[in-house]
Write a protein that holds these residues in place. Structure first.
Motif, PDB file in Angstrom:
ATOM      1  N   ALA A 286      -5.710  -5.857  -8.217  1.00  0.00           N
ATOM      2  CA  ALA A 286      -5.545  -6.922  -9.200  1.00  0.00           C
ATOM      3  C   ALA A 286      -4.770  -6.437 -10.416  1.00  0.00           C
ATOM      4  CB  ALA A 286      -6.914  -7.459  -9.613  1.00  0.00           C
ATOM      5  N   LYS A 287      -4.931  -5.173 -10.777  1.00  0.00           N
ATOM      6  CA  LYS A 287      -4.230  -4.624 -11.951  1.00  0.00           C
ATOM      7  C   LYS A 287      -2.721  -4.747 -11.793  1.00  0.00           C
ATOM      8  CE  LYS A 287      -3.380  -0.287 -14.416  1.00  0.00           C
ATOM      9  NZ  LYS A 287      -3.166  -0.958 -15.710  1.00  0.00           N
ATOM     10  N   ALA A 348      -3.145  -0.839  -2.100  1.00  0.00           N
ATOM     11  CA  ALA A 348      -3.691  -1.539  -3.268  1.00  0.00           C
ATOM     12  C   ALA A 348      -3.341  -0.822  -4.560  1.00  0.00           C
ATOM     13  CB  ALA A 348      -5.197  -1.680  -3.128  1.00  0.00           C
ATOM     14  N   ALA A 349      -3.206   0.501  -4.491  1.00  0.00           N
ATOM     15  CA  ALA A 349      -2.879   1.289  -5.685  1.00  0.00           C
ATOM     16  C   ALA A 349      -1.380   1.329  -5.965  1.00  0.00           C
ATOM     17  CB  ALA A 349      -3.402   2.706  -5.518  1.00  0.00           C
ATOM     18  N   GLY A 350      -0.590   0.682  -5.106  1.00  0.00           N
ATOM     19  CA  GLY A 350       0.851   0.695  -5.299  1.00  0.00           C
ATOM     20  C   GLY A 350       1.531   1.942  -4.781  1.00  0.00           C
ATOM     21  N   ALA A 355       0.795   4.874   1.745  1.00  0.00           N
ATOM     22  CA  ALA A 355       0.155   3.869   2.598  1.00  0.00           C
ATOM     23  C   ALA A 355       0.842   3.801   3.959  1.00  0.00           C
ATOM     24  CB  ALA A 355       0.200   2.511   1.917  1.00  0.00           C
ATOM     25  N   ALA A 356       2.167   3.828   3.970  1.00  0.00           N
ATOM     26  CA  ALA A 356       2.905   3.770   5.228  1.00  0.00           C
ATOM     27  C   ALA A 356       2.541   4.941   6.123  1.00  0.00           C
ATOM     28  CB  ALA A 356       4.399   3.758   4.942  1.00  0.00           C
ATOM     29  N   GLU A 357       2.440   6.130   5.555  1.00  0.00           N
ATOM     30  CA  GLU A 357       2.064   7.308   6.342  1.00  0.00           C
ATOM     31  C   GLU A 357       0.686   7.126   6.975  1.00  0.00           C
ATOM     32  OE1 GLU A 357       0.947  12.022   5.567  1.00  0.00           O
ATOM     33  OE2 GLU A 357       1.930  10.850   3.985  1.00  0.00           O
ATOM     34  N   LEU A 358      -0.227   6.563   6.214  1.00  0.00           N
ATOM     35  CA  LEU A 358      -1.595   6.393   6.715  1.00  0.00           C
ATOM     36  C   LEU A 358      -1.687   5.257   7.729  1.00  0.00           C
ATOM     37  CD1 LEU A 358      -3.355   7.053   3.312  1.00  0.00           C
ATOM     38  CD2 LEU A 358      -3.666   8.414   5.403  1.00  0.00           C
ATOM     39  N   TYR A 359      -0.899   4.205   7.558  1.00  0.00           N
ATOM     40  CA  TYR A 359      -0.879   3.151   8.586  1.00  0.00           C
ATOM     41  C   TYR A 359      -0.337   3.726   9.903  1.00  0.00           C
ATOM     42  CZ  TYR A 359      -1.973  -0.603   5.277  1.00  0.00           C
ATOM     43  OH  TYR A 359      -2.601  -1.419   4.366  1.00  0.00           O
ATOM     44  N   SER A 380       4.451  -2.116   3.570  1.00  0.00           N
ATOM     45  CA  SER A 380       4.455  -0.931   2.715  1.00  0.00           C
ATOM     46  C   SER A 380       5.815  -0.236   2.744  1.00  0.00           C
ATOM     47  CB  SER A 380       3.333   0.029   3.134  1.00  0.00           C
ATOM     48  OG  SER A 380       3.479   0.437   4.480  1.00  0.00           O
ATOM     49  N   LEU A 381       6.430  -0.152   3.911  1.00  0.00           N
ATOM     50  CA  LEU A 381       7.760   0.439   3.999  1.00  0.00           C
ATOM     51  C   LEU A 381       8.792  -0.409   3.258  1.00  0.00           C
ATOM     52  CD1 LEU A 381       7.648   1.489   7.755  1.00  0.00           C
ATOM     53  CD2 LEU A 381       7.866   3.073   5.826  1.00  0.00           C
TER      54      LEU A 381
END
Length: 418
Positions: A286-287, A348-350, A355-359, A380-381
């Motif tokens: 949300a931030k 979520a943290a931007g 995120a892409a690596e973890l997906y 994310s990419l």
């Protein structure tokens, strides 16, 4: 309604004369008497002598016994009517050309549209509909004919046939857009927007035609692919959300993310509603939304409601970021579900690259819905600026989330390639 400018060739070959008629694939054959009268009419039509034109028209009509002859006479009558701005003479020529049955398909569609316009002006809706249907039948890929009939079907108010009318309207609008695309032409923005509006409205009460949902979404995606303004992105994604995401919190979350990426969030209400959804579906994200709303001057951070939302979002963001190292370690050693959870937290943290690596890790480990994971991997990419990889991930999405992937691909199409 605009008509084609095709005219008869000036010279008719004697003895079973023939001439190319406009764009028609056929030739016409007239008798010698018809030929002589038509030649006189052709000469009169080229001169501003009204009595001579009237006399030549009368003589040519009397001499023309065949459909070909009547078509030729009506063609010259049309030119004379244009030169005089004589609506009655013009309409008579249109009717004669239709009756002859010799007009080429696109010209016939325009002629029938002229008749339909007159029938509509006279309040004869049944005749209007018959003529518009004939125009589409005569020229199935004529955009004007398809659009005219679609507009009629979208506005006609008949309770007994309302559902069928709207379904046909949506089909006709879709055909018009596709006909333009096939011909290498861009459809006007107004046509795209009207098609989306008719399809979407038909899915809402009182009609509630859920079967038109896929068409509404496809038309919305076509709108932003052709005209990617912020207003169009907002309208298109709201259509998609309302039609496809009822009861699906994960999909609503991802649509909201694309709304932010495409600049579709507009005003205080959009940002505060998005932040409220994120507090339960993606704590910490949300931030990002609220900070953007403030930076775009759509949120006033001094207003109590906004300040309260920002304070709560900041607290969530701090807690969410503190958990990232732990979640990453769990992803490395754990299951596909843990890898996806870590990827969601980094998204979520931007932190889109992470995120892409973890997906990607979640896909390797398995156990998660590959379409959900690929759609978020692609997003994310995309947000990390890695367009080719994003497109590859999004093209791998099938099932219900394929529409979401399609919207992301439309957004990516306007981004730099690298």
């Amino acid at each position: 309604m605009k008509l084609s400018r095709a005219v008869l060739a000036a010279v008719l070959v004697a003895g079973g004369a023939s001439a190319q008629v406009g764009q028609a694939p056929r030739t016409i054959n007239v008798s010698r008497d018809e030929e002589n009268a038509i030649n006189v009419l052709a000469a009169a039509a080229a001169q501003p002598n009204r009595p001579a034109q009237d006399a030549a028209l009368a003589a040519a009509r009397a001499a023309s016994r065949s459909a070909e002859g009547r078509y030729a006479v009506a063609r010259y009558q049309l030119d004379i009517a244009r030169s005089r701005s004589d609506a009655q003479l013009y309409n008579q020529a249109v009717d004669a050309l239709v009756e002859s049955g010799l007009a080429p398909p696109d010209e016939m569609a325009s002629l029938l549209a002229n008749q339909a316009s007159r029938a509509y002006g006279a309040g004869d809706m049944a005749r209007t509909e018959r003529l518009l249907a004939r125009a589409v039948e005569a020229a199935p890929n004529n955009v004007e004919a398809l659009t005219d009939y679609a507009q009629f079907k979208s506005r006609v108010n008949r309770r007994q046939t309302a559902a069928a009318d709207r379904e046909l309207a949506v089909q006709l609008f879709s055909r018009a857009i596709e006909a333009n695309r096939a011909a290498g032409r861009a459809s006007p923005e107004s046509l795209h927007r009207r098609a989306v509006a008719v399809a979407y409205d038909a899915t809402r009460p009182p009609l509630g035609l859920a079967q038109l949902g896929p068409q509404a979404i496809a038309l919305a995606r076509s709108l932003v692919a052709a005209y990617p303004s912020q207003v169009n992105w907002r309208d298109a994604l709201l259509v998609y959300r309302d039609v496809a995401a009822a009861g699906d919190a994960e999909l609503r979350l991802d649509i909201g993310r694309l709304m932010r990426a495409s600049g579709a969030l507009a005003g205080e209400r959009d940002y505060l509603e998005a932040a409220q959804v994120l507090t339960t579906t993606s704590p910490g994200e949300a931030k990002i939304f609220l900070d953007e709303g403030v930076s775009r001057q759509m949120l006033d951070s001094t207003k109590p409601a906004v300040a309260q939302a920002i304070a709560a979002a900041n607290r969530q963001a701090v807690a969410a970021r503190a958990a990232l190292p732990r979640l990453r370690a769990q992803a490395t050693a754990g299951t596909g579900a843990q890898a996806r959870a870590a990827a969601d937290a980094h998204f979520a943290a931007g932190q889109y690259a992470e995120a892409a690596e973890l997906y990607g890790l979640a896909l390797q480990k398995g156990g998660e819905d590959p379409n959900l994971v690929n759609s978020r991997l692609g997003a994310s990419l995309a947000l990390a600026g890695r367009r080719p990889e994003a497109e590859a991930a999004l093209h791998a999405v099938t099932g219900p989330r394929a529409e979401l992937a399609g919207f992301w691909l439309a957004w990516l199409a306007r981004r730099p390639a690298a």
